[in-house]
Design an enzyme around this catalytic site. Structure first.
Site, PDB file in Angstrom:
ATOM      1  N   GLY A 193     -18.331  11.831  25.915  1.00 34.14           N
ATOM      2  CA  GLY A 193     -17.739  12.595  27.005  1.00 34.14           C
ATOM      3  C   GLY A 193     -16.306  12.162  27.225  1.00 34.14           C
ATOM      4  O   GLY A 193     -15.660  11.599  26.337  1.00 34.14           O
ATOM      5  N   CYS A 194     -15.831  12.388  28.399  1.00 31.82           N
ATOM      6  CA  CYS A 194     -14.456  12.054  28.743  1.00 31.82           C
ATOM      7  C   CYS A 194     -14.195  10.563  28.556  1.00 31.82           C
ATOM      8  O   CYS A 194     -14.922   9.723  29.079  1.00 31.82           O
ATOM      9  CB  CYS A 194     -14.196  12.442  30.189  1.00 31.82           C
ATOM     10  SG  CYS A 194     -12.571  11.970  30.795  1.00 31.82           S
ATOM     11  N   PHE A 195     -13.156  10.247  27.811  1.00 34.12           N
ATOM     12  CA  PHE A 195     -12.873   8.827  27.571  1.00 34.12           C
ATOM     13  C   PHE A 195     -12.482   8.087  28.830  1.00 34.12           C
ATOM     14  O   PHE A 195     -12.628   6.882  28.919  1.00 34.12           O
ATOM     15  CB  PHE A 195     -11.861   8.606  26.451  1.00 34.12           C
ATOM     16  CG  PHE A 195     -10.632   9.476  26.437  1.00 34.12           C
ATOM     17  CD1 PHE A 195      -9.925   9.807  27.565  1.00 34.12           C
ATOM     18  CD2 PHE A 195     -10.158   9.941  25.213  1.00 34.12           C
ATOM     19  CE1 PHE A 195      -8.781  10.571  27.524  1.00 34.12           C
ATOM     20  CE2 PHE A 195      -9.003  10.710  25.151  1.00 34.12           C
ATOM     21  CZ  PHE A 195      -8.320  11.026  26.310  1.00 34.12           C
ATOM     22  N   TRP A 196     -12.006   8.799  29.842  1.00 35.50           N
ATOM     23  CA  TRP A 196     -11.658   8.143  31.102  1.00 35.50           C
ATOM     24  C   TRP A 196     -12.859   7.387  31.671  1.00 35.50           C
ATOM     25  O   TRP A 196     -12.728   6.292  32.217  1.00 35.50           O
ATOM     26  CB  TRP A 196     -11.206   9.141  32.154  1.00 35.50           C
ATOM     27  CG  TRP A 196      -9.930   9.845  31.882  1.00 35.50           C
ATOM     28  CD1 TRP A 196      -8.969   9.528  30.966  1.00 35.50           C
ATOM     29  CD2 TRP A 196      -9.468  11.013  32.545  1.00 35.50           C
ATOM     30  NE1 TRP A 196      -7.939  10.426  31.032  1.00 35.50           N
ATOM     31  CE2 TRP A 196      -8.217  11.357  31.989  1.00 35.50           C
ATOM     32  CE3 TRP A 196      -9.993  11.812  33.549  1.00 35.50           C
ATOM     33  CZ2 TRP A 196      -7.476  12.452  32.415  1.00 35.50           C
ATOM     34  CZ3 TRP A 196      -9.255  12.906  33.977  1.00 35.50           C
ATOM     35  CH2 TRP A 196      -8.008  13.215  33.407  1.00 35.50           C
TER      36      TRP A 196
END
Length: 168
Positions: A9-12
């Site tokens: 998913g989002c690397f953040w």
């Protein structure tokens, strides 16, 4: 030092759980697994490059094992969703464990099998295990996002956090 690359998913949202562990030298946001050199966020988001948003972890195996990293990885993703993660949909958000050696591959495969056999999830574990490819660093504003934008990070992380709390 050794390397590990995980997509989920989002690397953040993937950085923070690994960033705070002893033995971790660095955790960086980036892109891997595609066919375009030096892709930008906009290119990867267009779903035309084949890349996933991923994190690269540089770690000291004397202080933390690759197996420990893989176990933590499972606790950051929905391993039953092949088409994205939580609010993040599309192939660039698919869950992947990238390996650098046959030993990493074996550890990841054994861990995946154990998770499937645990009965924790009613659906099959669909996270793929693939050879590592070139890792391209994401733009500077993506690095340490959770530290630089805590309110936005928490808002984006809310659905993931609820899933993880319920399932882990």
């Amino acid at each position: 030092m050794e390397r590990a690359i995980f997509a989920g998913g989002c690397f953040w949202c993937m950085i923070q759980p690994f960033d705070e562990l002893p033995g971790i030298h660095s955790v960086m946001s980036g892109y891997t697994g595609g066919h375009v050199e030096n892709p930008t966020y906009e290119q990867v988001s267009s779903h035309t490059t084949g890349h996933t948003e991923a994190i690269e972890i540089i770690f000291d195996p004397e202080l933390i094992s690759y197996k420990d990293l893989v176990e933590l990885y499972w606790q950051q993703t929905d391993p039953t969703d092949a088409f994205g993660q939580f609010e993040d949909r599309g192939d660039n958000y698919r869950p992947v464990i990238y390996y650098f050696s046959e030993e990493q591959k074996r550890i990841a495969e054994e861990s995946k099998q154990a998770l499937q056999e645990s009965g924790r999830f009613d659906k099959p574990i669909v996270t793929t295990i693939e050879p590592a490819e070139t890792f391209y660093l994401a733009e500077r504003y993506h690095q340490d996002y959770y530290k630089k934008n805590p309110a936005n990070f928490e808002r984006n992380h809310a659905r993931r956090a609820a899933f993880l709390k319920e399932n882990w």
